[in-house]
Design a protein around this motif. Sequence first.
Motif, PDB file in Angstrom:
ATOM      1  N   PRO A  11      10.783   0.907  -1.124  1.00  0.00           N
ATOM      2  CA  PRO A  11      11.954   1.288  -1.921  1.00  0.00           C
ATOM      3  C   PRO A  11      12.935   0.129  -2.075  1.00  0.00           C
ATOM      4  O   PRO A  11      12.994  -0.779  -1.249  1.00  0.00           O
ATOM      5  CB  PRO A  11      12.577   2.422  -1.097  1.00  0.00           C
ATOM      6  N   VAL A  12      13.718   0.198  -3.159  1.00  0.00           N
ATOM      7  CA  VAL A  12      14.874  -0.686  -3.332  1.00  0.00           C
ATOM      8  C   VAL A  12      16.101   0.168  -3.016  1.00  0.00           C
ATOM      9  O   VAL A  12      16.397   1.134  -3.728  1.00  0.00           O
ATOM     10  CB  VAL A  12      14.956  -1.231  -4.770  1.00  0.00           C
ATOM     11  N   VAL A  13      16.786  -0.167  -1.927  1.00  0.00           N
ATOM     12  CA  VAL A  13      17.888   0.673  -1.428  1.00  0.00           C
ATOM     13  C   VAL A  13      19.217   0.078  -1.867  1.00  0.00           C
ATOM     14  O   VAL A  13      19.465  -1.120  -1.682  1.00  0.00           O
ATOM     15  CB  VAL A  13      17.836   0.804   0.104  1.00  0.00           C
ATOM     16  N   ASN A  14      20.071   0.913  -2.465  1.00  0.00           N
ATOM     17  CA  ASN A  14      21.407   0.476  -2.852  1.00  0.00           C
ATOM     18  C   ASN A  14      22.262   0.221  -1.607  1.00  0.00           C
ATOM     19  O   ASN A  14      22.016   0.818  -0.550  1.00  0.00           O
ATOM     20  CB  ASN A  14      22.083   1.527  -3.742  1.00  0.00           C
ATOM     21  N   PRO A  15      23.264  -0.668  -1.720  1.00  0.00           N
ATOM     22  CA  PRO A  15      24.129  -0.943  -0.553  1.00  0.00           C
ATOM     23  C   PRO A  15      24.753   0.341  -0.003  1.00  0.00           C
ATOM     24  O   PRO A  15      25.126   1.235  -0.762  1.00  0.00           O
ATOM     25  CB  PRO A  15      25.190  -1.886  -1.127  1.00  0.00           C
ATOM     26  N   ILE A  16      24.855   0.406   1.311  1.00  0.00           N
ATOM     27  CA  ILE A  16      25.463   1.547   1.990  1.00  0.00           C
ATOM     28  C   ILE A  16      26.701   1.055   2.721  1.00  0.00           C
ATOM     29  O   ILE A  16      26.653   0.032   3.412  1.00  0.00           O
ATOM     30  CB  ILE A  16      24.484   2.175   3.005  1.00  0.00           C
ATOM     31  N   VAL A  17      27.828   1.762   2.550  1.00  0.00           N
ATOM     32  CA  VAL A  17      29.070   1.352   3.209  1.00  0.00           C
ATOM     33  C   VAL A  17      29.581   2.473   4.098  1.00  0.00           C
ATOM     34  O   VAL A  17      29.187   3.638   3.962  1.00  0.00           O
ATOM     35  CB  VAL A  17      30.156   0.947   2.187  1.00  0.00           C
ATOM     36  N   ASP A  18      30.463   2.086   4.995  1.00  0.00           N
ATOM     37  CA  ASP A  18      31.052   3.007   5.963  1.00  0.00           C
ATOM     38  C   ASP A  18      31.621   4.239   5.261  1.00  0.00           C
ATOM     39  O   ASP A  18      32.369   4.129   4.298  1.00  0.00           O
ATOM     40  CB  ASP A  18      32.169   2.280   6.726  1.00  0.00           C
ATOM     41  N   GLY A  19      31.226   5.421   5.740  1.00  0.00           N
ATOM     42  CA  GLY A  19      31.723   6.671   5.167  1.00  0.00           C
ATOM     43  C   GLY A  19      30.798   7.287   4.140  1.00  0.00           C
ATOM     44  O   GLY A  19      30.990   8.439   3.747  1.00  0.00           O
TER      45      GLY A  19
END
Length: 367
Positions: free
Chosen positions: A113-121
């Motif tokens: 998979p190509v995963v989009n950036p994940i940020v806190d929250g």
Amino acid sequence: MDKYDVAAPKVDKIIDGDTKVTGSVDLNQPVPAGTTFEVVVTLPDGTQKSVTLGADGKFSIDTGTLTGGKYVDVQVVAHNGEFEKSGPKVSVLVDPNLPVVTNPLDNYVVSPPVVNPIVDGDTKVTGSVDLNQPIPDGTTFEVVVILPDGSEKVGMIDANGKFSIDTGKLNKDDQVKVKVVAKNGQYTKDSNVVQVTVGAKDAGNNGGGNGNGNNGNGGTGGNNGNNNGNGGTDGNNGNNNGSGGTGGNNGNTGNNSGSGNSGSGSNSGGTGTGDGLSGGSAGGMNASNPNGGSNSGSLGTDLMQRGAVGSSPTSTATGSQAASGKSSNSGLLPKAGEKTLGVASIGAMLLAAVAVMFKKIFKRKDS
């Protein structure tokens, strides 16, 4: 017989539905004189069938229909007089004779998979998968997210190759693993695992959003700017008074016009030379322009005042007055004396005009 080793049988493959057990035996040599050999088959239900081994070392035993998935035991027994000796027992599984099926995913490479950036929250993991073609018939795909605590969340890939999986709240520095699983019947195959670290929330982006919101609202400054550009309250006074075009005629309105436009137009009111009537009108007209500069009101005031007090025909507003932004008398009504002088001045001008007309008439008569 004590020192003779009885050989194990070689049993042919048995398939579901067969009714015989066949095979051969390689007898150990030398065979004790007077020794014969028997092949015994023990069926799944415990019953036994036997046959004498042929001189060629082969055997064939009728068993009835055999069922796949069950075991048949085959053993060779040597007989010599009253003595007998058994060889090793061979257990054979009856082949269920199921069709041979190859794994359709054996040669298929599952794309990671190509995963989009994940940020806190964040509470979701999103991304996309570029599936390799051709896809084996009957294959489906799912995305598996492995959370920091080891639990898994599963989601499907839509027709556009995208996925969105609810995960619960994710925290900064969490490690999240994501993989694609291909399924086809009883077979599955995984892609390489993509590991993503949850990042910090971008405070700069939030600040930008708030700033844009303020700018979009225009803020107090923006609204004031528009009001000023449109003349605002002062500009409207300038418009109303200046647009009447009568400032120069009565001086009183001219004075008000100059005050009304102070601080509202960006174009200067001009110099406005001429007699009192012309000067007043010029100032009033420039003052009536709501888009004019803050100097126009001052200049209009100066010119109108000159008109009001009956200035000389060549009176001109000075540069310092034009740049001042407000005249000293801006926004004030004329005094009683000034009004009288203005009316007298207008009357004198009208009389002068009548006198000029009479002179022209008498000249025509004389000629």
